[in-house]
Write an enzyme that holds these catalytic residues in place. Structure first.
Site, mmCIF file in Angstrom:
data_model
loop_
_atom_site.group_PDB
_atom_site.id
_atom_site.type_symbol
_atom_site.label_atom_id
_atom_site.label_comp_id
_atom_site.label_asym_id
_atom_site.label_seq_id
_atom_site.Cartn_x
_atom_site.Cartn_y
_atom_site.Cartn_z
ATOM 1 N N ASP A 1 0.800 -1.096 -0.214
ATOM 2 C CA ASP A 1 -0.079 -0.017 -0.031
ATOM 3 C C ASP A 1 1.108 1.268 -0.049
ATOM 4 O O ASP A 1 1.578 1.575 0.954
ATOM 5 C CB ASP A 1 -0.891 -0.090 1.292
ATOM 6 N N LYS B 1 -3.199 12.069 -3.021
ATOM 7 C CA LYS B 1 -2.167 12.150 -1.905
ATOM 8 C C LYS B 1 -1.012 12.755 -2.618
ATOM 9 O O LYS B 1 0.071 12.992 -1.733
ATOM 10 C CB LYS B 1 -1.724 10.916 -1.171
ATOM 11 N N CYS C 1 -8.438 6.370 10.055
ATOM 12 C CA CYS C 1 -8.713 5.361 9.367
ATOM 13 C C CYS C 1 -7.612 3.938 9.607
ATOM 14 O O CYS C 1 -7.253 3.464 8.728
ATOM 15 C CB CYS C 1 -8.707 5.392 8.015
HETATM 16 N N1 PLP Z 1 -3.590 3.559 2.655
HETATM 17 C C1 PLP Z 1 -3.088 4.573 3.384
HETATM 18 C C2 PLP Z 1 -1.897 4.276 3.978
HETATM 19 C C3 PLP Z 1 -3.750 5.774 3.477
HETATM 20 O O1 PLP Z 1 -3.207 6.740 3.921
HETATM 21 C C4 PLP Z 1 -5.118 5.807 2.540
HETATM 22 C C5 PLP Z 1 -5.917 7.264 2.767
HETATM 23 O O2 PLP Z 1 -5.646 7.928 3.612
HETATM 24 C C6 PLP Z 1 -5.539 4.910 1.879
HETATM 25 C C7 PLP Z 1 -4.906 3.755 1.814
HETATM 26 C C8 PLP Z 1 -6.936 4.803 1.072
HETATM 27 O O3 PLP Z 1 -6.697 5.713 0.003
HETATM 28 P P1 PLP Z 1 -7.806 6.168 -0.809
HETATM 29 O O4 PLP Z 1 -8.969 6.630 0.119
HETATM 30 O O5 PLP Z 1 -7.422 7.258 -1.768
HETATM 31 O O6 PLP Z 1 -8.051 5.115 -1.738
#
Ligand code: PLP
Length: 413
Positions: free
Chosen positions: A207, A233, A371
């Site tokens: 990720d 991001k 999250c």
């Molecule tokens: N993984 C990480 C480490 C994140 O910080 C985020 C978003 O905050 C995500 C996954 C999910 O990203 P998205 O909402 O753009 O799919």
């Protein structure tokens, strides 16, 4: 004001001018935007690329013979080429365009894992993960009878490497691991972890949502099998992102979603799927978002990932030093290597209350569980306040944060 030498590199310090949203007052104060880990601001070049497309070139992609459709397709596929170059993919077939990290991970869980996982198999993750790198694996485990197992982290927010390596057995059919923790800023030692996983044949998904905005990423050099990231991001638009995957694996996977564009031929008896990467791109995509993402890649590369990493490293240590000087402030996350993110608590002030007081002083930080509820549970907290950096931040932003924290301390004294 005095700035450390490395922070006054003309390139980076002038970048701030490229981001119109940063030049405003919030609640009567200059905006100090310290929430880029949630969504980064966009430079003029990204905003303009999207607007130009909307004004002059908008049409559906891959479908039309007319000029606008050709133009839209060229811009869209041009962005794919830029993204290939950005992470050093070996071919365009490996570059699946998605709505973001979340969709990319769900795609792998459902299309790579679901057809083969069986009871007794395991999916391995860590306590550091964002919900996007937990819940898709939980769902596929429930669907198949496989087990989700989780490697612990220590009090600093580092993965306990010996435990992670100990959990890697031939029962593990997927390792899902973050590049950089969005809650604590921990940069995981991916090379070592991926090499260990690969040595016993465990596929690895990274990720990379918090990796690509801050450092050079080379998927071939990392040696992983899948790498997921989000445009918003990395100074691009929302709703546009990437799943990079090894071609042979993507080739072996069934489509994730059915619909237009992912087919070569359809009859009621049979459907022949399109070639990679289109097999995974059903329906009209987020054309403007992907074009904006291509412009974001251009922007990042023009500043230089090495410059960005260096600037943010210096700024992060400046921020940590300053935060440590605030009486009653506790850093949450003190990993060996951190990037661009710092969580903290101030006395026993609830993070949401703290965030509100900071906002009154023009300082934007994220508050809550980010999250990443398991991380918060690990530290026995409902949430934290989190300051996160982008290439456009400077020491003035940090100083404004520190002043605002001092005021908050007085308000709650
Ligand atoms: N993984 C990480 C480490 C994140 O910080 C985020 C978003 O905050 C995500 C996954 C999910 O990203 P998205 O909402 O753009 O799919």
């Amino acid at each position: 004001m005095n700035q450390p030498e490395a922070l006054v590199s003309t390139d980076i310090s002038s970048c701030r001018d490229d981001f119109p949203a940063l030049h405003q007052e919030v609640n009567g104060h200059p905006l100090a935007f310290l929430d880029s880990a949630a969504s980064a601001q966009q430079p003029n070049t990204v905003i303009d690329a999207v607007a130009r497309y909307q004004r002059h070139d908008h049409a559906n992609v891959h479908r039309g013979v007319h000029t606008l459709s050709h133009r839209a397709t060229e811009l869209y596929e041009g962005a794919r080429d830029k993204l290939c170059n950005f992470v050093n993919a070996t071919s365009r077939a490996e570059m699946v365009l998605t709505s973001g990290t979340t969709e990319a991970i769900n795609l792998v869980a459902q299309s790579f894992c679901r057809p083969t996982l069986k009871p007794g198999d395991q999916v391995l993750i860590t306590w550091l993960e964002h919900h996007s790198n937990i819940v898709p694996w939980q769902l596929v485990c429930e669907q198949t009878g496989a087990d989700l197992i989780v490697a612990p982290i220590d009090d600093n927010g580092d993965i306990v490497l010996s435990e992670l390596l100990g959990l890697m057995t031939t029962r593990v059919k997927m390792l899902g691991i973050g590049h950089v923790s969005n809650a604590l800023g921990t940069v995981n030692p991916l090379h070592e972890i991926i090499a260990a996983a690969k040595s016993i044949g465990i596929p690895v998904l990274v990720d990379g949502a918090q990796g690509v905005p801050h450092m050079q990423v080379d998927v071939q050099e990392l040696g992983c099998d899948f790498y997921a990231f989000s445009g918003h991001k990395m100074f691009g638009p929302t709703g546009a992102g990437v799943l990079w995957g090894r071609e042979a694996l993507l080739e072996s996977m069934p489509p994730y979603k059915g619909g237009g564009d992912m087919i070569l031929e359809v009859s009621f008896e049979n459907t022949v799927f399109n070639e990679l990467p289109y097999k995974f791109e059903a329906g009209t995509p987020n054309i403007s978002g992907i074009i904006g993402l291509g412009a974001a890649v251009d922007y990042l590369q023009s500043v230089g990932m090495q410059n960005i990493a260096e600037h943010e490293k210096n700024l992060h240590s400046y921020m940590v030093d300053k935060l440590k000087s605030v009486s009653g402030l506790r850093l949450i996350g003190t990993a060996r290597k951190q990037a661009s993110v710092q969580s903290f608590m101030l006395n026993d002030i609830h993070p949401h209350d703290l965030g509100t007081i900071l906002d009154h002083q023009g300082v934007a930080v994220r508050t809550g569980h980010h999250c990443a509820m398991p991380v918060m549970q690990r530290f026995g907290l409902p949430g934290t306040a989190r300051a996160s950096l982008g290439l456009y931040n400077n020491t003035d932003d940090i100083d404004q944060l520190i002043d605002a924290l001092e005021k908050a301390r007085q308000v709650f004294a």
